[in-house]
Design an enzyme around this catalytic site. Structure first.
Site, PDB file in Angstrom:
ATOM      1  N   ILE A   1      -2.740  -0.890  -4.858  1.00  0.00           N
ATOM      2  CA  ILE A   1      -4.013  -1.392  -5.430  1.00  0.00           C
ATOM      3  C   ILE A   1      -4.731  -0.361  -6.411  1.00  0.00           C
ATOM      4  O   ILE A   1      -5.467  -0.689  -7.519  1.00  0.00           O
ATOM      5  CB  ILE A   1      -4.921  -1.979  -4.588  1.00  0.00           C
ATOM      6  CG1 ILE A   1      -6.140  -2.668  -5.314  1.00  0.00           C
ATOM      7  CG2 ILE A   1      -5.524  -0.657  -3.796  1.00  0.00           C
ATOM      8  CD1 ILE A   1      -6.912  -3.483  -4.431  1.00  0.00           C
TER       9      ILE A   1
ATOM     10  N   THR B   1       6.664   9.241   4.533  1.00  0.00           N
ATOM     11  CA  THR B   1       5.357   8.974   3.924  1.00  0.00           C
ATOM     12  C   THR B   1       4.342  10.178   3.890  1.00  0.00           C
ATOM     13  O   THR B   1       4.530  11.110   4.610  1.00  0.00           O
ATOM     14  CB  THR B   1       4.817   7.757   4.478  1.00  0.00           C
ATOM     15  OG1 THR B   1       4.078   8.157   5.857  1.00  0.00           O
ATOM     16  CG2 THR B   1       5.482   6.635   4.879  1.00  0.00           C
ATOM     17  N   GLU B   2       3.769  10.288   2.775  1.00  0.00           N
ATOM     18  CA  GLU B   2       2.611  11.467   2.603  1.00  0.00           C
ATOM     19  C   GLU B   2       1.607  11.417   3.701  1.00  0.00           C
ATOM     20  O   GLU B   2       1.436  12.565   4.574  1.00  0.00           O
ATOM     21  CB  GLU B   2       1.807  11.087   1.490  1.00  0.00           C
ATOM     22  CG  GLU B   2       2.635  11.443   0.030  1.00  0.00           C
ATOM     23  CD  GLU B   2       3.745  10.439  -0.368  1.00  0.00           C
ATOM     24  OE1 GLU B   2       3.746   9.265   0.201  1.00  0.00           O
ATOM     25  OE2 GLU B   2       4.320  10.684  -1.293  1.00  0.00           O
ATOM     26  N   GLU B   3       1.170  10.235   4.265  1.00  0.00           N
ATOM     27  CA  GLU B   3       0.444  10.269   5.419  1.00  0.00           C
ATOM     28  C   GLU B   3       1.201  10.761   6.619  1.00  0.00           C
ATOM     29  O   GLU B   3       0.615  11.291   7.580  1.00  0.00           O
ATOM     30  CB  GLU B   3      -0.147   8.853   5.507  1.00  0.00           C
ATOM     31  CG  GLU B   3      -1.387   8.455   4.702  1.00  0.00           C
ATOM     32  CD  GLU B   3      -2.567   9.464   4.801  1.00  0.00           C
ATOM     33  OE1 GLU B   3      -2.921   9.585   5.983  1.00  0.00           O
ATOM     34  OE2 GLU B   3      -3.187   9.813   3.828  1.00  0.00           O
TER      35      GLU B   3
ATOM     36  N   ASN C   1      -3.062  -6.642  -5.795  1.00  0.00           N
ATOM     37  CA  ASN C   1      -3.878  -6.761  -4.518  1.00  0.00           C
ATOM     38  C   ASN C   1      -3.087  -7.574  -3.593  1.00  0.00           C
ATOM     39  O   ASN C   1      -2.964  -8.948  -3.606  1.00  0.00           O
ATOM     40  CB  ASN C   1      -5.190  -7.292  -5.004  1.00  0.00           C
ATOM     41  CG  ASN C   1      -6.154  -7.407  -3.725  1.00  0.00           C
ATOM     42  OD1 ASN C   1      -5.754  -7.381  -2.498  1.00  0.00           O
ATOM     43  ND2 ASN C   1      -7.505  -7.429  -3.992  1.00  0.00           N
TER      44      ASN C   1
ATOM     45  N   CYS D   1       2.564   0.903   6.365  1.00  0.00           N
ATOM     46  CA  CYS D   1       2.359   2.352   6.683  1.00  0.00           C
ATOM     47  C   CYS D   1       0.909   2.966   6.482  1.00  0.00           C
ATOM     48  O   CYS D   1       0.529   3.037   5.276  1.00  0.00           O
ATOM     49  CB  CYS D   1       3.544   3.097   5.717  1.00  0.00           C
ATOM     50  SG  CYS D   1       5.246   2.578   6.046  1.00  0.00           S
TER      51      CYS D   1
ATOM     52  N   GLY E   1       0.878  -1.383  -0.049  1.00  0.00           N
ATOM     53  CA  GLY E   1      -0.042   0.061   0.031  1.00  0.00           C
ATOM     54  C   GLY E   1       0.929   1.250  -0.135  1.00  0.00           C
ATOM     55  O   GLY E   1       0.786   2.351   0.873  1.00  0.00           O
TER      56      GLY E   1
ATOM     57  N   ASP F   1      -5.430   1.505   5.716  1.00  0.00           N
ATOM     58  CA  ASP F   1      -6.938   1.756   5.720  1.00  0.00           C
ATOM     59  C   ASP F   1      -7.275   1.475   7.159  1.00  0.00           C
ATOM     60  O   ASP F   1      -7.263   0.028   7.625  1.00  0.00           O
ATOM     61  CB  ASP F   1      -7.664   1.347   4.749  1.00  0.00           C
ATOM     62  CG  ASP F   1      -9.132   1.868   4.860  1.00  0.00           C
ATOM     63  OD1 ASP F   1      -9.517   2.090   6.089  1.00  0.00           O
ATOM     64  OD2 ASP F   1      -9.888   1.405   3.695  1.00  0.00           O
TER      65      ASP F   1
END
Length: 269
Positions: free
Chosen positions: A112, A243-245, A145, A165, A88, A168
């Site tokens: 995905i 990471t962006e998040e 996936n 990382c 992910g 969801d």
């Protein structure tokens, strides 16, 4: 507002520029936006190998293709195996940061969402062109996936690091079956990870952190690293900041929860 038509027009122009003069322009993220999450149980249109030996990695890592007496050898083999996986991977911030940090390891982002995968692939191409013979030749991304096809790509004990990382959270109880950490999936990670390898997890959702720790702790193939070991691992620092998040959580002054787990040796039969 950027319409889908404008997105397609931009990507078409970008591809045309590459074909004409090899411009190494970084793609613009706003033209590759997509929903934050995808349903892993949907029947996405995906291409995957029947087994790891059937996977052709040559287009993803062209600098590592083995010299062969025949150009007809298929699939073409690499001089080394993919060893680091970001499950992910999102927009690829972790991959871009790890590539120069781990220059001797091939790393792969699994994503995905089609548009997001395309963005990461284009960015890696641009960075490779800007840095010929330098970093980013060892990083790649493909659409996959993980919940369904991880064993199709990797042999037993092939991986040394798996990063998960800011996955969801799937807050609703009926959605917990879609979480990327689970009893069944942990066995697949244990299969692909070599003894001594590390699973890295990070989230800003405390309840999800507790879920991941509980399920990995309960698996006989994993043991949690101490806080001292976590902090000493240079990849942990990168995971928390690149990471962006992770950057978004920092901007919002949120809390990040980290847990690392080591793959244990299998017991004797």
């Amino acid at each position: 507002m950027v319409t889908e038509g404008k997105k397609k027009a931009h990507r078409a122009q970008y591809q045309k520029s590459k074909a004409q003069d090899g411009l190494a322009q970084l793609p613009r993220k706003r033209f590759y936006r997509q929903r934050a999450h995808a349903n892993p149980f949907s029947d996405h249109t995906l291409t995957y190998p029947a087994s790891p030996d059937a996977m052709d990695w040559s287009t993803y890592f062209p600098d590592y293709v083995q010299d062969s007496a025949s150009d007809d050898v298929s699939p073409k083999r690499l001089t080394k195996d993919v060893e680091v996986v970001d499950i992910g991977c999102g927009f690829g911030g972790l991959l871009m940061a790890l590539s120069p940090l781990l220059p001797d390891k091939l790393m792969l982002g699994l994503e995905i969402r089609s548009q997001v995968t395309a963005y990461v692939q284009e960015k890696i191409w641009a960075l490779r062109t800007q840095n010929p013979g330098g970093p980013y030749q060892n990083a790649a991304c493909l659409r996959a996936n993980t919940m369904k096809f991880l064993p199709n790509f990797f042999r037993k004990g092939q991986l040394s690091k798996i990063f998960i990382c800011f996955p969801d959270p799937h807050f609703k109880a009926r959605k917990h079956k879609a979480r990327i950490i689970s009893t069944t999936l942990n066995s697949e990670y244990a299969y692909a990870l070599r003894p001594g390898g590390i699973v890295y997890t990070i989230t800003d959702v405390k309840s999800l952190h507790e879920w991941m720790v509980e399920h990995l702790d309960a698996h006989p193939s994993f043991e949690r690293l101490s806080k001292e070991e976590e902090e000493a691992d240079e990849c942990t620092k990168v995971m928390m900041t690149e990471t962006e998040e992770g950057k978004k959580v920092t901007r919002n002054q949120g809390e990040k929860f980290v847990a690392l787990f080591r793959r244990l040796e299998d017991p004797p039969w």
